[in-house]
Design a protein around this motif. Sequence first.
Motif, PDB file in Angstrom:
ATOM      1  N   ALA A 193      24.544 -10.697 -35.564  1.00  0.00           N
ATOM      2  CA  ALA A 193      24.671  -9.700 -36.632  1.00  0.00           C
ATOM      3  C   ALA A 193      23.394  -8.863 -36.677  1.00  0.00           C
ATOM      4  N   LEU A 194      23.507  -7.665 -37.195  1.00  0.00           N
ATOM      5  CA  LEU A 194      22.366  -6.750 -37.202  1.00  0.00           C
ATOM      6  C   LEU A 194      21.157  -7.364 -37.914  1.00  0.00           C
ATOM      7  N   ASP A 195      21.367  -7.973 -39.058  1.00  0.00           N
ATOM      8  CA  ASP A 195      20.256  -8.578 -39.804  1.00  0.00           C
ATOM      9  C   ASP A 195      19.552  -9.648 -38.981  1.00  0.00           C
ATOM     10  N   GLU A 196      20.349 -10.438 -38.287  1.00  0.00           N
ATOM     11  CA  GLU A 196      19.757 -11.503 -37.471  1.00  0.00           C
ATOM     12  C   GLU A 196      18.980 -10.912 -36.297  1.00  0.00           C
ATOM     13  N   ALA A 197      19.518  -9.847 -35.738  1.00  0.00           N
ATOM     14  CA  ALA A 197      18.809  -9.182 -34.639  1.00  0.00           C
ATOM     15  C   ALA A 197      17.476  -8.610 -35.120  1.00  0.00           C
ATOM     16  N   LEU A 198      17.483  -8.053 -36.308  1.00  0.00           N
ATOM     17  CA  LEU A 198      16.229  -7.522 -36.852  1.00  0.00           C
ATOM     18  C   LEU A 198      15.218  -8.641 -37.070  1.00  0.00           C
ATOM     19  N   GLY A 199      15.719  -9.774 -37.512  1.00  0.00           N
ATOM     20  CA  GLY A 199      14.838 -10.926 -37.676  1.00  0.00           C
ATOM     21  C   GLY A 199      14.250 -11.379 -36.354  1.00  0.00           C
ATOM     22  N   ARG A 200      15.070 -11.335 -35.323  1.00  0.00           N
ATOM     23  CA  ARG A 200      14.594 -11.720 -33.987  1.00  0.00           C
ATOM     24  C   ARG A 200      13.507 -10.757 -33.524  1.00  0.00           C
ATOM     25  N   ILE A 201      13.722  -9.484 -33.744  1.00  0.00           N
ATOM     26  CA  ILE A 201      12.714  -8.489 -33.360  1.00  0.00           C
ATOM     27  C   ILE A 201      11.414  -8.759 -34.110  1.00  0.00           C
ATOM     28  N   GLU A 202      11.547  -9.040 -35.382  1.00  0.00           N
ATOM     29  CA  GLU A 202      10.352  -9.284 -36.192  1.00  0.00           C
ATOM     30  C   GLU A 202       9.574 -10.479 -35.651  1.00  0.00           C
ATOM     31  N   SER A 203      10.290 -11.539 -35.318  1.00  0.00           N
ATOM     32  CA  SER A 203       9.621 -12.736 -34.801  1.00  0.00           C
ATOM     33  C   SER A 203       8.907 -12.437 -33.487  1.00  0.00           C
ATOM     34  N   LEU A 204       9.616 -11.774 -32.588  1.00  0.00           N
ATOM     35  CA  LEU A 204       9.030 -11.490 -31.276  1.00  0.00           C
ATOM     36  C   LEU A 204       7.852 -10.527 -31.396  1.00  0.00           C
ATOM     37  N   ALA A 205       7.991  -9.543 -32.268  1.00  0.00           N
ATOM     38  CA  ALA A 205       6.909  -8.571 -32.428  1.00  0.00           C
ATOM     39  C   ALA A 205       5.659  -9.220 -33.015  1.00  0.00           C
TER      40      ALA A 205
END
Lengths: 227, 212
Positions: B70-82
């Motif tokens: 889901a988009l929210d989860e993808a954003l969370g993944r980006i945040e973690s990786l960044a």
Amino acid sequence: MKTSPLLLSLGAALLLGAPALPAQDPSPASAPEAGVKVGSKVGWLADWTLPLATGGELRFAELLPKERKPGEKPETRFIVLTFWSCKCPWQIAWDPEFIAIQKEYGPKGVKVVAVDSNKPSHESLEEIQARLRKAGINFPVALDKGNKLADLFQAQTTPHVFLIDHQGRVLYTGAPNNYAYPDRVPKEKREAWLRDALDAALAGKEIHKASTRPQGCSIKRERKVRS
Amino acid sequence: MQHQARAQGPQLRTRRPPGPGRLAAAGVLLVLLACGGGAEEGNPAGGTPAGEGAAGAGPAAARAPLEALALDEALGRIESLAAEGPLVVNLWATWCGPCMEELPFFAAADADPAFEGVAFLGLNGDHAVPDAAPLEERLERIRGEAGATGIRFPSLYLLTEDLQAVAEALDLPTAVFPQTLLYRGGRRVRLHEDAFAGPEDLAAWLREGLAD
């Protein structure tokens, strides 16, 4: 009703088949600054002539005459200029909306005009003509060799819409609506941005949402524009 | 970014290469993905609408890692990786010809020692264009097409039909594909709103963005 030479040439070309592209480079006489936003004045478009995909030419001077006799009403009240593609799935999804807008708003003085600025190696003339026939496109599609007009407008996507009044003022920019695929968006969530802008403009009212995010495929330019 | 990462099953890893353990794990993952059962022969029936689709994967093509989120989860993944280090996020889709043309540039950058320590992540927008195929079948097709471009870094298949929402969530001026974002120190420092002209174009853009 008076029929414009533009529509006559378009209709004739559709009936008779499309001749080859004109050889001349349709460079503008003036050199406006790049970047068109809501409130920009694009009267300089009147200097532009582009070849049509179906043969003939699109002369913006016919849509945006520089001079008008006192009291003379403009034949074209509003132009829906959209950057267009024959392949982009978003453009293909939105083509019926542009066709419908031309049908519904045409009698009110609105003209939809599409410009294909993709490089010919990505979209050939034959592919464009095939798409026009298949989709039953009822508005002119002009060819922007070297993506000069797209660069001046800083158009980003196909489609990327610019609503222009008869004085050359830009009233709306962005996407046609938020339902390229209508079956996927419930009616209560649909926002008809371009139609709302047209309705307001025709009624002489303020356009509430004059700018939206362009959505679609990137324009495949001959020259790259780095961010 | 305000979104928090949410754990969901075995998360795909970017190829940020500091430790041998991570390299070994990535190798196992790739073998598992590559052995998933043959190759795709282009788009399945009822695939993407007539458009800009890329060539299908060849018979021996590896699959690129792809996880539906889901988009929210993808954003969370980006945040973690960044938060872990420099991160390159590329928006791509198989319906977008220039996206598929530039994926090999990203594969080259991912393998370039000059960008060691930089993580690469794809955000796939295929879900936004209707497709009659079941989701798993669709994911397999996309893994094959992406794998054929040479990329081996993971991508997230965004489970949203709304590209405007994606653009809004990522604070992008346009909802156009492709686009590339560079994150450093947990925040976005560069945005490229078009396809890159070639691998050198991408490499130069990355060098500029990674320079102090």
